[in-house]
Scaffold this active site. Structure first.
Site, mmCIF file in Angstrom:
data_model
loop_
_atom_site.group_PDB
_atom_site.id
_atom_site.type_symbol
_atom_site.label_atom_id
_atom_site.label_comp_id
_atom_site.label_asym_id
_atom_site.label_seq_id
_atom_site.Cartn_x
_atom_site.Cartn_y
_atom_site.Cartn_z
ATOM 1 N N GLU A 1 -1.641 -8.795 3.713
ATOM 2 C CA GLU A 1 -1.645 -9.279 5.099
ATOM 3 C C GLU A 1 -3.070 -9.491 5.625
ATOM 4 O OE1 GLU A 1 -2.201 -4.880 5.650
ATOM 5 O OE2 GLU A 1 -1.128 -6.186 4.249
ATOM 6 N N HIS B 1 -3.608 -4.958 0.315
ATOM 7 C CA HIS B 1 -3.123 -5.415 1.615
ATOM 8 C C HIS B 1 -3.120 -6.940 1.690
ATOM 9 C CE1 HIS B 1 -2.747 -1.647 3.934
ATOM 10 N NE2 HIS B 1 -3.611 -1.196 3.038
ATOM 11 N N CYS C 1 0.826 -1.200 0.000
ATOM 12 C CA CYS C 1 0.000 0.000 0.000
ATOM 13 C C CYS C 1 0.872 1.267 0.000
ATOM 14 C CB CYS C 1 -0.995 -0.023 1.151
ATOM 15 S SG CYS C 1 -2.352 1.159 0.919
#
Length: 239
Positions: free
Chosen positions: A213, A211, A111
């Site tokens: 994660e 993202h 990001c």
């Protein structure tokens, strides 16, 4: 050993409300589940020598998400919706990234990390996507991630890692505009927004606007970085 950059701002925990360095634990979990060892890199006063000392102990670097990059770094005036700059973090990450690129250290940008990479290499950013696209689907607000279908470019590292497409978790109101020197686009979404860039060639320098994660059932980007770090360490030991 994978270094992850962190926030440095006011934070609350229990009865404490303090200026603190922190990073959501899900980033750390992504690294460890992929077989890496996570170490945190909080913003601090930096020069090339300090950055080099830090990078000496790393096999890979993740530039994580966070505040908007200071528009002054790419010669623009701030948009009304652009965050107040965190110049200490900007300077820290620019220095770490410059040192990492010089030594061919594997890098993953996430990001804000994609935007840092692009700006560091002379690129610019769209400061507020709703002005360009007419909608807020990339960042709905209130910490709610939106799902965007991202399609990769054949032959890129990102395509090799995640295939032709993925449903990405997005939370960004900015995006890459003019591409930085030496970067190629490796994924876009249905609006044409650049969602991933990379450096072609042997080095692992990959950055995604989404993202990864947030979906740890898919570790392919983290695993790609960790594997590149293993190769980097092996090749460095042979010199």
């Amino acid at each position: 050993m994978i270094g992850l950059t962190t926030y440095l701002q006011q934070a609350q925990t229990g009865v404490w409300d303090v200026h603190a360095s922190f990073l959501p634990g899900i980033y750390i979990e992504g690294v460890t589940l992929a077989g890496g060892i996570a170490t945190l890199l909080p913003p601090q006063p930096v020069d090339a020598e300090i950055a080099a000392r830090v990078l000496d102990g790393l096999d890979g670097l993740i530039i994580t998400g966070g505040k908007d990059v200071d528009p002054a770094a790419y010669g623009h005036q701030p948009h009304p919706n652009t965050d107040s700059p965190a110049r200490d973090r900007d300077a820290w990450e620019f220095a770490l990234l410059a040192g990492a690129l010089r030594r061919h250290l594997p890098v993953l940008g996430i990001c804000r990390g994609a935007q840092i990479l692009n700006v560091a290499l002379g690129g610019t950013l769209h400061q507020h996507l709703p002005d360009l696209l007419g909608h807020t689907r990339h960042q709905q607000g209130n910490a709610v991630f939106s799902t965007s279908t991202v399609r990769t470019v054949d032959g890129t590292k990102v395509a090799g890692l995640i295939g032709a497409s993925t449903d990405a978790q997005c939370y960004h109101h900015q995006a890459i505009d003019r591409l930085g020197d030496g970067l190629v686009v490796s994924a876009r979404d249905s609006d044409g927004v650049i969602e991933a860039v990379e450096m072609p060639g042997h080095d692992f320098v990959v950055a995604v606007q989404w993202h990864p994660e947030e979906t740890l059932d898919d570790l392919r980007l983290f695993a790609g970085l960790v594997e590149a770090a293993r190769v980097y360490t092996t090749e460095r030991a042979q010199l």
